[in-house]
Design a protein around this motif. Structure first.
Motif, PDB file in Angstrom:
ATOM      1  N   ALA A 170       0.700  -1.304   0.004  1.00  0.00           N
ATOM      2  CA  ALA A 170      -0.390   0.278   0.293  1.00  0.00           C
ATOM      3  C   ALA A 170       0.944   1.185  -0.141  1.00  0.00           C
ATOM      4  O   ALA A 170       2.435   1.267   0.055  1.00  0.00           O
ATOM      5  CB  ALA A 170      -0.800   0.339   1.441  1.00  0.00           C
ATOM      6  N   PRO A 171       0.839   2.241  -0.998  1.00  0.00           N
ATOM      7  CA  PRO A 171       1.109   3.454  -0.897  1.00  0.00           C
ATOM      8  C   PRO A 171       0.995   4.709   0.383  1.00  0.00           C
ATOM      9  O   PRO A 171       0.371   3.741   1.118  1.00  0.00           O
ATOM     10  CB  PRO A 171       1.176   4.319  -2.399  1.00  0.00           C
ATOM     11  N   LEU A 172       2.416   4.336   0.471  1.00  0.00           N
ATOM     12  CA  LEU A 172       2.176   5.483   1.721  1.00  0.00           C
ATOM     13  C   LEU A 172       2.190   7.318   1.329  1.00  0.00           C
ATOM     14  O   LEU A 172       3.356   7.826   0.757  1.00  0.00           O
ATOM     15  CB  LEU A 172       4.006   5.722   2.582  1.00  0.00           C
ATOM     16  N   ALA A 173       1.728   8.093   2.532  1.00  0.00           N
ATOM     17  CA  ALA A 173       1.805   9.631   1.891  1.00  0.00           C
ATOM     18  C   ALA A 173       2.875   9.602   2.075  1.00  0.00           C
ATOM     19  O   ALA A 173       4.201   9.291   3.931  1.00  0.00           O
ATOM     20  CB  ALA A 173       0.824  10.325   2.921  1.00  0.00           C
ATOM     21  N   ALA A 174       3.004  11.623   1.632  1.00  0.00           N
ATOM     22  CA  ALA A 174       4.733  11.899   2.438  1.00  0.00           C
ATOM     23  C   ALA A 174       4.357  12.924   3.494  1.00  0.00           C
ATOM     24  O   ALA A 174       5.543  12.984   4.123  1.00  0.00           O
ATOM     25  CB  ALA A 174       4.321  13.454   0.937  1.00  0.00           C
ATOM     26  N   VAL A 175       2.747  12.916   4.548  1.00  0.00           N
ATOM     27  CA  VAL A 175       2.998  12.726   5.399  1.00  0.00           C
ATOM     28  C   VAL A 175       1.915  12.684   6.444  1.00  0.00           C
ATOM     29  O   VAL A 175       0.965  13.325   5.353  1.00  0.00           O
ATOM     30  CB  VAL A 175       2.640  14.720   5.527  1.00  0.00           C
ATOM     31  N   GLU A 176       2.101  11.911   6.990  1.00  0.00           N
ATOM     32  CA  GLU A 176       0.431  11.691   7.761  1.00  0.00           C
ATOM     33  C   GLU A 176       0.422  11.202   8.939  1.00  0.00           C
ATOM     34  O   GLU A 176       1.578  11.035   9.431  1.00  0.00           O
ATOM     35  CB  GLU A 176       0.390   9.648   7.301  1.00  0.00           C
ATOM     36  N   GLU A 177       0.188  11.940  10.001  1.00  0.00           N
ATOM     37  CA  GLU A 177      -0.057  12.056  10.874  1.00  0.00           C
ATOM     38  C   GLU A 177      -0.637  10.269  11.620  1.00  0.00           C
ATOM     39  O   GLU A 177      -1.525  10.229  10.401  1.00  0.00           O
ATOM     40  CB  GLU A 177      -1.284  12.856  12.266  1.00  0.00           C
ATOM     41  N   TRP A 178      -0.802  10.462  13.026  1.00  0.00           N
ATOM     42  CA  TRP A 178      -1.370   9.243  13.411  1.00  0.00           C
ATOM     43  C   TRP A 178      -2.787   8.706  12.840  1.00  0.00           C
ATOM     44  O   TRP A 178      -3.590   9.578  13.023  1.00  0.00           O
ATOM     45  CB  TRP A 178      -1.555   8.517  14.967  1.00  0.00           C
ATOM     46  N   LYS A 179      -2.634   7.648  11.743  1.00  0.00           N
ATOM     47  CA  LYS A 179      -3.861   6.861  11.078  1.00  0.00           C
ATOM     48  C   LYS A 179      -4.462   5.624  11.401  1.00  0.00           C
ATOM     49  O   LYS A 179      -3.556   4.484  10.840  1.00  0.00           O
ATOM     50  CB  LYS A 179      -3.901   7.706   9.835  1.00  0.00           C
ATOM     51  N   ARG A 180      -4.826   5.206  11.505  1.00  0.00           N
ATOM     52  CA  ARG A 180      -6.081   4.387  12.400  1.00  0.00           C
ATOM     53  C   ARG A 180      -6.928   3.413  10.526  1.00  0.00           C
ATOM     54  O   ARG A 180      -6.953   3.897  10.389  1.00  0.00           O
ATOM     55  CB  ARG A 180      -7.167   3.731  13.378  1.00  0.00           C
ATOM     56  N   THR A 181      -5.754   2.263  10.458  1.00  0.00           N
ATOM     57  CA  THR A 181      -6.683   1.398   9.345  1.00  0.00           C
ATOM     58  C   THR A 181      -6.869   0.026   9.911  1.00  0.00           C
ATOM     59  O   THR A 181      -6.346  -0.725  11.324  1.00  0.00           O
ATOM     60  CB  THR A 181      -6.144   1.461   8.220  1.00  0.00           C
ATOM     61  N   SER A 182      -8.185  -0.362   9.559  1.00  0.00           N
ATOM     62  CA  SER A 182      -8.950  -1.579   9.978  1.00  0.00           C
ATOM     63  C   SER A 182      -8.901  -2.551   8.798  1.00  0.00           C
ATOM     64  O   SER A 182      -8.672  -2.097   8.130  1.00  0.00           O
ATOM     65  CB  SER A 182      -9.848  -1.956  10.662  1.00  0.00           C
ATOM     66  N   THR A 183      -8.345  -3.982   8.679  1.00  0.00           N
ATOM     67  CA  THR A 183      -8.489  -5.003   7.094  1.00  0.00           C
ATOM     68  C   THR A 183      -8.915  -6.149   7.534  1.00  0.00           C
ATOM     69  O   THR A 183      -8.814  -6.577   8.816  1.00  0.00           O
ATOM     70  CB  THR A 183      -7.156  -4.648   6.970  1.00  0.00           C
ATOM     71  N   ALA A 184     -10.385  -6.643   7.119  1.00  0.00           N
ATOM     72  CA  ALA A 184     -10.725  -7.859   7.244  1.00  0.00           C
ATOM     73  C   ALA A 184     -10.326  -8.975   6.311  1.00  0.00           C
ATOM     74  O   ALA A 184      -9.756  -8.731   5.211  1.00  0.00           O
ATOM     75  CB  ALA A 184     -12.266  -7.286   7.234  1.00  0.00           C
ATOM     76  N   ILE A 185      -9.899  -9.763   7.328  1.00  0.00           N
ATOM     77  CA  ILE A 185      -9.330 -11.352   6.468  1.00  0.00           C
ATOM     78  C   ILE A 185      -9.881 -12.197   6.854  1.00  0.00           C
ATOM     79  O   ILE A 185     -10.963 -12.506   7.660  1.00  0.00           O
ATOM     80  CB  ILE A 185      -8.500 -11.677   8.088  1.00  0.00           C
ATOM     81  N   SER A 186     -10.664 -13.281   5.488  1.00  0.00           N
ATOM     82  CA  SER A 186     -11.943 -14.225   5.813  1.00  0.00           C
ATOM     83  C   SER A 186     -10.820 -15.569   6.902  1.00  0.00           C
ATOM     84  O   SER A 186      -9.652 -15.674   7.077  1.00  0.00           O
ATOM     85  CB  SER A 186     -11.424 -15.031   4.057  1.00  0.00           C
ATOM     86  N   PRO A 187     -11.915 -15.173   7.622  1.00  0.00           N
ATOM     87  CA  PRO A 187     -11.782 -16.418   8.430  1.00  0.00           C
ATOM     88  C   PRO A 187     -11.139 -18.249   8.507  1.00  0.00           C
ATOM     89  O   PRO A 187     -10.330 -18.643   9.056  1.00  0.00           O
ATOM     90  CB  PRO A 187     -12.683 -16.581   9.694  1.00  0.00           C
ATOM     91  N   THR A 188     -11.352 -18.443   7.320  1.00  0.00           N
ATOM     92  CA  THR A 188     -11.336 -19.133   6.793  1.00  0.00           C
ATOM     93  C   THR A 188      -9.604 -19.782   6.213  1.00  0.00           C
ATOM     94  O   THR A 188      -8.619 -20.267   6.039  1.00  0.00           O
ATOM     95  CB  THR A 188     -12.163 -20.409   5.230  1.00  0.00           C
ATOM     96  N   LEU A 189      -8.841 -18.296   5.784  1.00  0.00           N
ATOM     97  CA  LEU A 189      -7.449 -18.398   6.038  1.00  0.00           C
ATOM     98  C   LEU A 189      -6.376 -18.279   6.799  1.00  0.00           C
ATOM     99  O   LEU A 189      -5.331 -18.692   6.605  1.00  0.00           O
ATOM    100  CB  LEU A 189      -6.789 -16.432   5.140  1.00  0.00           C
ATOM    101  N   LEU A 190      -7.065 -18.548   8.261  1.00  0.00           N
ATOM    102  CA  LEU A 190      -6.119 -18.670   9.074  1.00  0.00           C
ATOM    103  C   LEU A 190      -6.517 -20.451   9.935  1.00  0.00           C
ATOM    104  O   LEU A 190      -7.931 -20.744   9.947  1.00  0.00           O
ATOM    105  CB  LEU A 190      -6.432 -17.959  10.358  1.00  0.00           C
ATOM    106  N   THR A 191      -5.976 -20.718  10.962  1.00  0.00           N
ATOM    107  CA  THR A 191      -5.917 -22.592  11.420  1.00  0.00           C
ATOM    108  C   THR A 191      -5.609 -22.176  12.752  1.00  0.00           C
ATOM    109  O   THR A 191      -5.304 -21.624  12.985  1.00  0.00           O
ATOM    110  CB  THR A 191      -5.094 -22.849  10.562  1.00  0.00           C
ATOM    111  N   LYS A 192      -6.855 -22.382  13.798  1.00  0.00           N
ATOM    112  CA  LYS A 192      -6.852 -22.450  14.343  1.00  0.00           C
ATOM    113  C   LYS A 192      -6.311 -23.585  15.638  1.00  0.00           C
ATOM    114  O   LYS A 192      -5.823 -24.328  14.837  1.00  0.00           O
ATOM    115  CB  LYS A 192      -8.424 -22.735  15.233  1.00  0.00           C
ATOM    116  N   GLY A 193      -4.950 -22.961  16.361  1.00  0.00           N
ATOM    117  CA  GLY A 193      -4.247 -23.213  17.022  1.00  0.00           C
ATOM    118  C   GLY A 193      -2.307 -23.121  16.352  1.00  0.00           C
ATOM    119  O   GLY A 193      -1.856 -23.454  17.217  1.00  0.00           O
ATOM    120  N   ASP A 194      -2.451 -22.658  15.370  1.00  0.00           N
ATOM    121  CA  ASP A 194      -1.502 -22.600  14.991  1.00  0.00           C
ATOM    122  C   ASP A 194      -0.946 -21.147  15.207  1.00  0.00           C
ATOM    123  O   ASP A 194      -2.163 -20.587  16.296  1.00  0.00           O
ATOM    124  CB  ASP A 194      -1.473 -22.467  13.590  1.00  0.00           C
TER     125      ASP A 194
END
Length: 403
Positions: A170-194
């Protein structure tokens, strides 16, 4: 019976049916509102790098000689200046005179390993990775041909496989103060217990000219899994789950095919409606065990059991203990400050804490340990936790704040 009377009776019946339907909608809406959230990994960097390490820096060309023909990249922990004034981790490129062609240098941070448990061993309906970032790259990105991007990945330490890409260059801005971002992940891509690690790569592309210094900071990195208990449209109690798409603000969406999963180790049903990308959503099936294994509990307590700081006031240490949200039932917690794993520095205190709750333990510093505790910036805390029949003991160094 008169026509007017029949009309009034008909309207009363119709009103009753509509009211009943409205009450049913409200009940269903209320049932779907129950959400259970489990925090798999949470790094606020309040008391240090919290186990995050730097990997060997990467270069895009064998001609790259850091500090001469391509930017020299450093990864450092900063004690102040993060979100809310706390600490944060940073990847910086140092100013230099780049003599070669356009080249790329990458700095890498990796989190400590953590065990992904879903939501108390059950399949989540939503998984998200969130972080805050700050960019100070005005001078660098003002040059023709320069650029900067960041990539976030989840790397499976248990089963060798390609990493789950959360955010891809993802491209970064020249100047950016603290910015929060959240990204969803498909639960099927992760293995429980790993066991997983979060990997953050920051890449700088520099042209063949003078390169000014700049940097990118990261803070409040958190991976959460949640389960909508009443939302039968998005989950099934058993069976394999169809894949969903993930990603939002910065990275590409991830997808994966449905696969069989276990809800805490129990047998699951196979019937159910088709998932959005071909996987079968669970229909009926026997629920699995709801408790955590000793290893899973130890991992959860190590990452979530203690706050990052403790307060020292008038010879007493105030330590905040927590019971992870993913635990079913309450935690019985006993804490005490230590000079070493074999030598106590304080008295001990015990309390019962509900899942997702916290408690402030006030322990007295022993007279013979007061001088050492006052001088230390960090104190070792022993935490003994019992959940049902499972018992674990973990040790963690927390930052001492003097009140």
């Amino acid at each position: 019976m008169s026509t007017a009377l029949r009309s009034r009776i008909r309207r009363a019946c119709l009103l009753g049916c509509v009211s009943g339907a409205a009450l049913l909608v409200l009940a269903v809406g209320g049932a779907s509102a129950a959400t259970t959230v489990s925090v798999a990994m949470d790094s606020a960097f309040d008391g240090g790098a919290e186990g995050w390490t730097t990997a060997a820096n990467e270069q895009s060309s064998p001609l790259c000689i850091e500090g001469l023909t391509c930017p020299k990249v450093t990864d450092e922990y900063q004690a102040a200046g993060g979100v809310g004034g706390s600490g944060y981790i940073e990847t910086k490129e140092a100013g230099l005179l780049a003599l070669g062609a356009v080249v790329e240098s990458t700095g890498t941070w990796e989190s400590p390993a953590f065990t992904y448990l879903g939501v108390a061993g059950q399949r989540p309906t939503k998984v998200e990775l969130s972080l805050a970032r700050r960019a100070q790259l005005t001078d660098l990105l003002g040059l023709a041909g320069a650029g900067a991007t960041y990539t976030v990945e989840l790397v499976d330490q248990t089963t060798p496989s390609a990493p789950v890409v959360v955010t891809n260059r993802a491209p970064l801005a020249a100047v950016e103060e603290w910015k929060r971002t959240s990204t969803a992940i498909s639960p099927t891509l992760l293995t429980k217990g790993d066991s997983y690690k979060v990997r953050i790569r920051t890449s700088f592309v520099a042209p063949a000219t003078a390169v000014p210094a700049g940097g990118v900071g990261y803070d409040d990195v958190k991976l959460t899994a949640s389960r909508e208990e009443g939302d039968e449209a998005s989950k099934g109690p058993g069976g394999s789950e169809g894949s969903g798409s993930g990603g939002n603000t910065d990275g590409p969406k991830g997808a994966g095919g449905g696969g069989a999963t276990s809800a805490g180790g129990g047998a699951e049903g196979s019937s159910g409606s088709a998932g959005p990308n071909g996987g079968a959503k669970g229909g009926s099936g026997a629920p699995g065990a709801r408790g955590l294994s000793t290893a899973q509990l130890r991992t959860a307590i190590a990452s979530q059991g203690l706050a990052a700081t403790a307060s020292l006031r008038h010879g007493r240490l105030i330590i905040t203990g927590r019971c992870p949200k993913g635990v079913r039932g309450a935690c019985t917690v006993r804490v005490r400050g230590m000079l070493s794993r074999r030598q106590a520095a304080t008295s001990s205190r015990r309390a019962k804490i509900g899942a997702g709750g916290r408690h402030s333990f006030v322990v007295a510093v022993r007279p013979q340990a007061r001088a050492r505790v006052r001088q230390q910036r960090r104190v070792l805390v022993e935490e003994r936790v019992r959940v049902g029949k499972e018992r674990v003991t973990v040790y963690k160094r927390v930052r001492v704040v003097r009140g």
